[in-house]
Design an enzyme around this catalytic site. Structure first.
Site, short mmCIF file in Angstrom:
data_model
loop_
_atom_site.label_atom_id
_atom_site.label_comp_id
_atom_site.label_asym_id
_atom_site.label_seq_id
_atom_site.Cartn_x
_atom_site.Cartn_y
_atom_site.Cartn_z
N SER A 81 0.91 -1.11 -0.01
CA SER A 81 -0.07 0.06 0.06
C SER A 81 0.93 1.13 0.02
CB SER A 81 -0.95 -0.01 1.20
OG SER A 81 -0.33 0.67 2.21
N SER A 82 0.24 2.22 -0.26
CA SER A 82 0.77 3.62 -0.42
C SER A 82 1.36 3.99 1.00
CB SER A 82 -0.12 4.68 -0.71
OG SER A 82 -1.18 4.88 0.06
N LYS A 83 0.82 3.29 2.04
CA LYS A 83 1.14 3.89 3.49
C LYS A 83 2.89 3.62 3.87
CE LYS A 83 -2.57 5.54 4.53
NZ LYS A 83 -2.85 7.11 4.87
N ASP A 84 3.35 2.58 2.97
CA ASP A 84 4.85 2.30 2.95
C ASP A 84 5.71 3.47 3.11
OD1 ASP A 84 4.34 -0.21 3.23
OD2 ASP A 84 5.34 -1.04 1.33
#
Ligand code: PMP
Length: 344
Positions: A46-49
């Site tokens: 996900s983009s949260k990395d």
């Protein structure tokens, strides 16, 4: 086939530089050219990395963190997973205060990634000492040198995307992007990406996707917090019942609201048409795109970039479960194809 014979030192080196892929079918009824930034290509899917790595490395640069120190956050979702992953690789302890509403699957996943999970009662107010906000705050105060990510109120969330997602999209479209369409939860993705892109070309239009039941769109239009906008909805990661400091409303031109039901069907349609197995909010962003396309927003030569924030595997017991869809009343008698599936 993709050619990449590189060997990487760790998963951290694989964060960012996600592919931009043309949508060939799902948007074919509309004028314009559409491309999706596939954030599930990040190692934590996900983009949260991006924000986990950026915020932790900022703390390292400022000398706040030393080996064995603690990273704290209040989420069982994608951000929790990414922080747990980065913490394990870098040698920090990850403590997540989560709501008792979180599914056992999610809690198991975080524990598998080495996180220490505090399960806090869901039905207490945010200022109750037992709430996950208060538990996280207390842990942060007690543990010297700890970092509290606090994604909804942390400006570094915006900076993470300003320094990575924005420049990547600008390069991938060779500066020809005309529209950015993205979901807004904390607002970090859309705000940081838009801030960078508008610095390169102020004419780029930025459209945020919000949920019915969230206050974000109304706040953008009136700059007033309207409690009447708030009611329960099912899409996770989209919209909010508060105004996040990680949203820069000035770089967003407009918001479009989408429903739980249409977003769920659109997520399934992305898999069936493009072969992309992506999360619920990717369905929401394409649903928004359809609404904009039908309203005649895009022209033939426009280059529209959407962000697909995460992978479909995280939604097997929700959007991709026929039983769940049926339980929500999302399958109806007019839809022959899905009706057949339910009976089967
Ligand atoms: N989609 C999903 C699945 C998410 O977890 C999030 C983050 N809450 C978003 C979209 C929205 O991203 P942002 O928080 O950067 O606005």
């Amino acid at each position: 086939m993709k050619q990449d014979n590189k060997v990487y030192n760790s998963f951290l080196d694989l964060i960012g530089n996600t592919p931009l892929v043309k949508l060939n079918k799902i948007t074919s009824e509309f004028e314009g050219n559409f491309y999706a930034k596939i954030e599930s290509f990040n190692p934590g899917q996900s983009s949260k990395d991006r924000i986990a790595l950026y915020i932790i490395e900022e703390a390292e640069r400022k000398g706040i963190l030393k080996p064995g120190d603690t990273i704290i956050e209040t989420t069982s979702g994608n951000t929790g997973f990414s922080i747990a992953m980065v913490s394990i690789i870098k040698g920090y302890e990850c403590v997540l205060a989560v709501s008792s509403k979180s599914s056992p699957d999610k809690i198991d996943m975080l524990k598998t990634m080495g996180a220490k999970v505090y399960v806090c009662p869901a039905h207490v107010s945010a200022d109750d000492p037992r709430s996950y906000y208060e538990v996280a705050k207390r842990l942060h105060q007690e543990r010297k040198g700890s970092v509290y990510i606090n994604q909804y109120f942390n400006e570094l969330n915006i900076d993470a995307h300003y320094h990575s997602t924005g420049p990547e999209i600008w390069q991938q479209t060779e500066g020809e992007i005309t529209h950015l369409v993205a979901c807004s939860g904390t607002g970090g993705t859309i705000s940081g990406t838009a801030r960078y892109l508008k610095e390169q070309n102020p004419n780029i239009k930025v459209i945020g996707i919000d949920a019915f039941g969230s206050v974000i769109k109304k706040y953008h239009e009136t700059r007033e917090f309207d409690e009447k906008e708030i009611y329960p909805y099912r899409i996770e990661g989209l919209g909010k019942n508060l105004i996040p400091a990680a949203t820069d409303f000035d770089v967003i031109d407009e918001f479009v609201k989408v429903t739980d039901e249409e977003s769920a069907h659109t997520a399934r349609e992305i898999a069936r048409t493009e072969g992309m197995f992506v999360g619920y909010t990717s369905g929401a962003v394409v649903q928004g795109l359809k609404q904009l396309g039908e309203a005649g927003t895009f022209k033939k030569d426009d280059k529209v970039v959407v962000i697909f924030p995460d992978h479909g595997s995280r939604y097997m017991s929700k959007v991709y479960s026929d039983k769940w869809m049926n339980d929500q009343g999302f399958f109806d008698s007019v839809n022959e194809e899905t009706l057949e599936k339910v009976q089967y």
